[in-house]
Design a protein around this motif. Structure first.
Motif, mmCIF file in Angstrom:
data_model
loop_
_atom_site.group_PDB
_atom_site.id
_atom_site.type_symbol
_atom_site.label_atom_id
_atom_site.label_comp_id
_atom_site.label_asym_id
_atom_site.label_seq_id
_atom_site.Cartn_x
_atom_site.Cartn_y
_atom_site.Cartn_z
ATOM 1 N N GLN A 81 0.831 -1.202 0.000
ATOM 2 C CA GLN A 81 0.000 0.000 0.000
ATOM 3 C C GLN A 81 0.867 1.253 0.000
ATOM 4 O OE1 GLN A 81 -2.673 0.414 3.295
ATOM 5 N NE2 GLN A 81 -3.400 2.405 2.625
ATOM 6 N N ALA A 82 1.895 1.262 0.832
ATOM 7 C CA ALA A 82 2.805 2.411 0.870
ATOM 8 C C ALA A 82 3.551 2.542 -0.462
ATOM 9 C CB ALA A 82 3.786 2.272 2.023
ATOM 10 N N LYS A 83 3.853 1.414 -1.090
ATOM 11 C CA LYS A 83 4.569 1.459 -2.371
ATOM 12 C C LYS A 83 3.707 2.104 -3.458
ATOM 13 C CE LYS A 83 7.531 -1.705 -3.276
ATOM 14 N NZ LYS A 83 8.272 -2.907 -3.627
ATOM 15 N N THR A 84 2.407 1.822 -3.459
ATOM 16 C CA THR A 84 1.540 2.433 -4.470
ATOM 17 C C THR A 84 1.373 3.931 -4.214
ATOM 18 O OG1 THR A 84 -0.446 1.818 -3.240
ATOM 19 C CG2 THR A 84 0.249 0.337 -4.999
ATOM 20 N N ASN A 85 1.415 4.356 -2.955
ATOM 21 C CA ASN A 85 1.331 5.783 -2.631
ATOM 22 C C ASN A 85 2.673 6.479 -2.790
ATOM 23 O OD1 ASN A 85 -1.371 5.519 -1.935
ATOM 24 N ND2 ASN A 85 -0.893 5.046 0.177
ATOM 25 N N GLY A 86 3.734 5.758 -2.485
ATOM 26 C CA GLY A 86 5.070 6.344 -2.514
ATOM 27 C C GLY A 86 5.328 7.220 -1.298
ATOM 28 N N ILE A 87 6.562 7.622 -1.151
ATOM 29 C CA ILE A 87 6.953 8.536 -0.074
ATOM 30 C C ILE A 87 6.543 9.937 -0.510
ATOM 31 C CG2 ILE A 87 8.914 9.520 1.176
ATOM 32 C CD1 ILE A 87 10.319 6.766 0.740
ATOM 33 N N PRO A 88 5.866 10.688 0.342
ATOM 34 C CA PRO A 88 5.449 12.036 -0.057
ATOM 35 C C PRO A 88 6.650 12.886 -0.483
ATOM 36 C CG PRO A 88 4.448 11.435 2.030
ATOM 37 C CD PRO A 88 5.450 10.365 1.706
ATOM 38 N N ARG A 89 6.485 13.586 -1.563
ATOM 39 C CA ARG A 89 7.568 14.434 -2.056
ATOM 40 C C ARG A 89 7.834 15.608 -1.125
ATOM 41 N NH1 ARG A 89 7.400 14.102 -8.634
ATOM 42 N NH2 ARG A 89 7.304 11.822 -8.689
ATOM 43 N N SER A 90 6.903 15.859 -0.217
ATOM 44 C CA SER A 90 7.103 16.935 0.760
ATOM 45 C C SER A 90 8.272 16.634 1.694
ATOM 46 C CB SER A 90 5.831 17.155 1.575
ATOM 47 O OG SER A 90 5.472 15.981 2.285
ATOM 48 N N CYS A 91 8.746 15.399 1.701
ATOM 49 C CA CYS A 91 9.896 15.023 2.529
ATOM 50 C C CYS A 91 11.206 15.567 1.962
ATOM 51 C CB CYS A 91 10.000 13.505 2.648
ATOM 52 S SG CYS A 91 8.610 12.730 3.486
ATOM 53 N N LEU A 92 11.184 15.974 0.696
ATOM 54 C CA LEU A 92 12.386 16.446 0.017
ATOM 55 C C LEU A 92 12.337 17.952 -0.206
ATOM 56 C CD1 LEU A 92 12.669 13.718 -2.742
ATOM 57 C CD2 LEU A 92 14.144 13.982 -0.761
ATOM 58 N N HIS A 93 13.515 18.516 -0.437
ATOM 59 C CA HIS A 93 13.621 19.938 -0.770
ATOM 60 C C HIS A 93 13.001 20.166 -2.145
ATOM 61 C CE1 HIS A 93 15.467 23.776 -1.860
ATOM 62 N NE2 HIS A 93 15.513 23.985 -0.550
ATOM 63 N N LYS A 94 12.432 21.326 -2.336
ATOM 64 C CA LYS A 94 11.725 21.658 -3.580
ATOM 65 C C LYS A 94 12.602 21.496 -4.820
ATOM 66 C CE LYS A 94 8.634 25.016 -5.548
ATOM 67 N NZ LYS A 94 7.713 26.090 -5.281
ATOM 68 N N SER A 95 13.893 21.801 -4.719
ATOM 69 C CA SER A 95 14.772 21.664 -5.884
ATOM 70 C C SER A 95 14.880 20.204 -6.322
ATOM 71 C CB SER A 95 16.159 22.237 -5.585
ATOM 72 O OG SER A 95 16.770 21.528 -4.528
#
Length: 151
Positions: A81-95
């Motif tokens: 389930q987490a794999k289909t959602n992926g890790i939120p991109r908010s965890c990374l810097h915008k660049s």
């Protein structure tokens, strides 16, 4: 004399026995989880590498390793389930988010690790990227190519 040694032994074991709970996490780690994974329930918290950080699992299907300061070191998906959602991109810097969105727009992040000043990012278990904190791709590998050559 035996009783005194036994009491000292029990006392010293109790000093080093430390209960690790969600409240034991540094505020920075708790804030990160609440911001990027709202509504999560922390399932397990353990010391990582003899107290050099924390290992955390949440019920959304993610595993985290935090430094002792609360800054995340690694984020991984641990169920489908987490794999289909992926890790939120908010965890990374915008660049970094911008370069991933431009180069791999439909991809899901399945693993992120800080390595020195760079980030190792796995996308859909197909691509492995090394990106600088400034959003510059340093290295990229297609993991499917390796699987095809091994078959």
């Amino acid at each position: 004399m035996k009783y005194i040694k036994l009491i000292l032994l029990i006392f010293s074991v109790n000093i080093y026995a430390q209960v690790i709970t969600a409240n034991s996490l540094p505020l920075r780690a708790r804030n990160f989880l609440n911001l990027n994974f709202p509504g999560n329930n922390i399932e397990t918290v353990a010391l990582y590498q003899n107290g050099n950080g924390y290992e955390v699992d949440i019920d959304f299907g993610y595993k985290f390793i935090f430094y002792e300061t609360g800054l995340w070191k690694k984020i991984s998906v641990i169920n489908d389930q987490a794999k289909t959602n992926g890790i939120p991109r908010s965890c990374l810097h915008k660049s970094m988010v911008n370069i991933i969105a431009n180069e791999y727009p439909a991809s899901k992040i399945t693993d992120i690790e800080r390595k020195d000043k760079n980030f190792i990012i796995k996308l859909d278990d197909k691509y492995l990227l090394e990106i600088s904190g400034y959003g510059i791709i340093i290295n990229q590998k297609n993991l499917e190519d390796k699987e095809q050559t091994n078959n």
